[in-house]
Motif scaffolding. Structure first.
Motif, PDB file in Angstrom:
ATOM      1  N   LYS A 118       7.116  -2.707   5.361  1.00 27.33           N
ATOM      2  CA  LYS A 118       7.901  -3.469   4.228  1.00 27.33           C
ATOM      3  C   LYS A 118       7.744  -3.206   2.922  1.00 27.33           C
ATOM      4  N   VAL A 119       8.764  -3.362   2.091  1.00 21.69           N
ATOM      5  CA  VAL A 119       8.520  -3.088   0.456  1.00 21.69           C
ATOM      6  C   VAL A 119       8.892  -4.317  -0.083  1.00 21.69           C
ATOM      7  N   ASP A 120       8.270  -5.260  -0.349  1.00 22.71           N
ATOM      8  CA  ASP A 120       8.637  -6.683  -0.899  1.00 22.71           C
ATOM      9  C   ASP A 120       8.392  -6.884  -2.428  1.00 22.71           C
ATOM     10  N   CYS A 121       8.965  -8.004  -2.848  1.00 15.28           N
ATOM     11  CA  CYS A 121       8.798  -8.220  -4.328  1.00 15.28           C
ATOM     12  C   CYS A 121       7.806  -9.302  -4.249  1.00 15.28           C
ATOM     13  N   THR A 122       6.757  -9.140  -5.146  1.00 16.40           N
ATOM     14  CA  THR A 122       5.486  -9.991  -5.194  1.00 16.40           C
ATOM     15  C   THR A 122       5.821 -11.578  -5.425  1.00 16.40           C
ATOM     16  N   ASP A 123       7.137 -11.699  -6.314  1.00 16.55           N
ATOM     17  CA  ASP A 123       7.532 -12.838  -6.982  1.00 16.55           C
ATOM     18  C   ASP A 123       8.598 -13.608  -6.045  1.00 16.55           C
ATOM     19  N   CYS A 124      10.002 -12.968  -5.818  1.00 16.74           N
ATOM     20  CA  CYS A 124      10.964 -13.802  -5.232  1.00 16.74           C
ATOM     21  C   CYS A 124      10.853 -13.184  -3.872  1.00 16.74           C
TER      22      CYS A 124
END
Length: 276
Positions: A118-124
């Protein structure tokens, strides 16, 4: 299918049979009965012959030159080498990713866990990429996990869009759908039911017109991480409402390449214009 699958799994439900398949895989060519038995290291000729017979016809074929793997046998051993059926490995990451979230502009991170990359946003809560990845694809790429995930999702999505299911090799059919983040490309396998979901603009990632457009600007879309392709989030429905056509604008410097994508995900028109 259920009965056939049960028979196939039963045929390899023995450690000795798996060893036979592996030895045939490693051989440079067909092996005679005695050569194969010696490699597998089984003294009892009758026992060896029984287990070889359980593989013959489905996974192994007997030729004039000896015993060799059939296509099904090669697919099976290849699956074993992928680690998808046999390996559990430690989590890799999270690792920082060069790029920003298309939803909120925050930092990104990559993680590989339980055979999912996975590549995720660290905030949302946005997930830019999520896909099953066999351990073999990560091995040796642990220091650049994001690139490994990017490469694997490109490979599997290209197969889906080209009409071949990467799971079962069956035929696929694509369609447009209205998703949470705008127009989506949905591709279904007509054989096993596997489904690929992506932004509708994904159709343009490997399209010849886009490849040529990037080349004219001394860039290569294939060497650009998916999360750096800002135009992937720019597809819009024709006439502004969910329908049977989408326009994908690809902007580079002072030019825009517009792809018109039909409901079956075919690119039906290409228009290249200069911006003011």
């Amino acid at each position: 299918m259920d009965e056939d699958a049960e028979d196939a799994f039963a045929a390899v439900a023995d450690e000795l049979r798996v060893r036979i398949l592996r030895e045939l895989w490693d051989a440079d060519g067909p092996l005679s009965f005695s050569e194969l038995r010696e490699r597998v290291d089984v003294r009892d000729s009758g026992r060896f012959n029984y287990h070889l017979g359980e593989l013959r016809g489905r996974f192994v074929e007997q030729t004039k030159g000896g015993y060799d793997l059939r296509f099904a046998g090669r697919k099976l051993v290849g699956g074993l080498h992928s680690g998808a059926y046999t390996e559990t490995r430690d989590t890799v990451g999270p690792q920082p990713v060069d790029g920003t979230c298309v939803a909120c502009g925050s930092d990104l991170e990559a993680v590989y866990e339980d055979q999912v990359g996975k590549v995720d946003c660290t905030d949302c809560d946005a997930t830019l990429i999520q896909t099953g990845v066999p351990p073999a694809f990560v091995d040796g790429r642990e220091d650049d996990l994001a690139a490994a995930i990017d490469g694997y999702v490109r490979t599997t999505s290209r197969s889906f869009l080209d009409g071949f299911c990467p799971t079962c090799s069956g035929p696929t059919a694509g369609r447009l759908a209205d998703g949470e983040y705008g127009p989506e490309a949905v591709v279904d396998c007509e054989r096993c039911g596997a489904t690929f979901y992506g932004l509708a603009a994904w159709v343009g990632v490997d399209h010849p017109a886009v490849l040529s457009f990037y080349d004219d600007h001394s860039r290569d879309v294939r060497d650009t991480a998916l999360w750096h392709l800002d135009w992937l989030a720019d597809a819009e429905w024709v006439d502004g409402a969910a329908g049977d056509r989408v326009v994908v604008p690809v902007a580079l410097n002072d030019e825009v390449l517009e792809l018109t994508v039909a409901d079956d995900l075919a690119v039906t028109a290409v228009d290249r214009t200069e911006t003011d």
